[in-house]
Scaffold this active site. Structure first.
Site, short mmCIF file in Angstrom:
data_model
loop_
_atom_site.label_atom_id
_atom_site.label_comp_id
_atom_site.label_asym_id
_atom_site.label_seq_id
_atom_site.Cartn_x
_atom_site.Cartn_y
_atom_site.Cartn_z
N HIS A 98 0.05 -79.88 -17.37
CA HIS A 98 0.37 -78.56 -16.76
C HIS A 98 0.58 -79.07 -15.29
CE1 HIS A 98 -2.76 -77.14 -19.65
NE2 HIS A 98 -1.53 -76.44 -19.98
N HIS A 112 -4.67 -79.16 -17.10
CA HIS A 112 -4.93 -80.72 -17.16
C HIS A 112 -3.42 -81.38 -16.56
CE1 HIS A 112 -2.15 -80.47 -20.38
NE2 HIS A 112 -3.12 -79.70 -21.30
P1 AMP Z 1 -0.41 -74.27 -22.98
O1 AMP Z 1 -1.57 -74.21 -21.92
O2 AMP Z 1 -1.28 -75.39 -24.07
O3 AMP Z 1 -0.08 -73.04 -23.55
O4 AMP Z 1 0.60 -75.18 -22.37
C1 AMP Z 1 1.26 -74.74 -21.24
C2 AMP Z 1 2.57 -75.59 -21.19
O5 AMP Z 1 2.16 -76.81 -20.92
C3 AMP Z 1 3.57 -75.58 -22.28
O6 AMP Z 1 4.71 -75.56 -22.03
C4 AMP Z 1 3.20 -76.99 -22.85
O7 AMP Z 1 4.06 -77.75 -23.63
C5 AMP Z 1 2.97 -77.64 -21.81
N1 AMP Z 1 2.23 -78.94 -21.91
C6 AMP Z 1 0.77 -78.90 -22.66
N2 AMP Z 1 0.40 -80.06 -22.69
C7 AMP Z 1 1.27 -80.91 -21.97
C8 AMP Z 1 1.55 -82.20 -21.80
N3 AMP Z 1 0.58 -83.17 -22.39
N4 AMP Z 1 2.65 -82.85 -21.17
C9 AMP Z 1 3.65 -81.87 -20.77
N5 AMP Z 1 3.40 -80.57 -21.07
C10 AMP Z 1 2.49 -80.02 -21.62
#
Ligand code: AMP
Length: 284
Positions: free
Chosen positions: A37, A34
């Site tokens: 990411h 999203h």
């Molecule tokens: P995930 O796929 O949920 O493991 O997230 C992958 C990376 O994206 C992690 O470092 C999260 O902290 C980051 N991330 C997820 N949501 C957000 C957001 N809304 N804003 C910034 N970074 C994000």
């Protein structure tokens, strides 16, 4: 852009890049990409010559009653997002590729993994630090990009990298939010219409905390009471924790001083959301 499923192939690609003295940026994700990411990917593309995005729903960081099976896996859409945002390699291994011979080795960070999310998700951070160590060893990045949205995760990883002398820089990028303040998350799509309507109260509560600190409130208890009152406006929000902690140690802060993290985890129905704001109290 190349989609790579094997460790061997990604190793051979990054070896070539290193030979050309180019820097490598890694963005570890679990997919269902999203705008949060995408902001990490864009920062990675600015900071590094070659961008690798890993897409791996890591089984070892999910508890037995968590949403591993149900976690969204829209792979084609994710690949397109990566292609559109200047990614060089998508590394999307299977669980067998990552954990083939059942692994006996874990990377575990003490203390920082105990409070906040560590309390309700035993073993979660051990899964995260282990998979990130593996990804770092496979991709050998110069930079790894993480989101402030998962503040405890970023702090734990930064500490692991420092403690184990891993030769890379951890870059933490700001939380991307919806217009109404809700932190963007792959899990937001599980929310019902009424839960989605109430969910921005989490950010409203965090902002209230930040404003109270900025206007001189010194007792964290007083701030926490106000935050909880805002969350209580919704019958659908069930707070798991509401805390103000030192941003270095993650231990509860009684008085407002230095760098603090105001952090909330809450359940809305079966969906667990987390959010936080970092506040540098020395500025006020
Ligand atoms: P995930 O796929 O949920 O493991 O997230 C992958 C990376 O994206 C992690 O470092 C999260 O902290 C980051 N991330 C997820 N949501 C957000 C957001 N809304 N804003 C910034 N970074 C994000």
């Amino acid at each position: 852009m190349e989609v790579v499923k094997t460790i061997e192939r990604v190793r051979s690609l990054v070896k070539k890049v290193r030979k050309q003295d180019k820097t490598i940026g890694l963005v570890p994700t679990m997919g269902a990409l999203h705008i949060g990411h995408i902001s990490l990917i864009k920062t990675a593309a600015q900071r590094s010559d070659f961008v690798v995005v890993s897409i791996f729903v890591n089984p070892t960081q999910f508890g037995p009653s968590e949403d591993f099976d149900k976690y969204p896996r829209p792979f084609e859409q994710d690949s397109q997002i990566c292609r559109d945002n200047g990614v060089d390699v998508v590394f999307a291994p299977s669980s067998e590729e990552m954990y083939g011979q059942s692994s006996l080795t874990w990377v575990d960070v003490d203390k920082l993994t105990e409070p906040l999310c560590g309390r309700s998700r035993p073993g979660h951070f051990r899964g995260v630090t282990t998979v990130c160590s593996k990804l770092f060893n496979i991709v050998l990045p110069d930079f790894a990009f993480f989101g402030q949205k998962d503040a405890q995760q970023a702090i734990v990883i930064r500490r692991m990298v420092a403690d184990l002398n891993m030769p890379l820089e951890v870059v933490v990028c700001p939380t991307v939010r919806e217009k109404d303040g809700l932190a963007v998350s792959s899990r937001n799509k599980y929310l019902t219409e009424s839960e989605r309507k109430d969910a921005p109260l989490i950010y409203e509560a965090l902002k209230k905390g930040q404003t109270m600190i900025a206007s001189g409130t010194k007792e964290t208890r007083q701030i926490l009471d106000e935050i909880k009152e805002i969350l209580n406006r919704s019958k659908l929000i069930e707070p798991e924790y509401v805390e103000i902690v030192d941003a270095g140690t993650l231990q509860p802060a009684e008085v407002v001083e230095s760098e603090l993290l105001i952090a909330i985890a809450a359940k809305l129905g079966s969906t667990r959301l987390i959010d936080n704001i970092r506040v540098d109290a020395s500025k006020y």
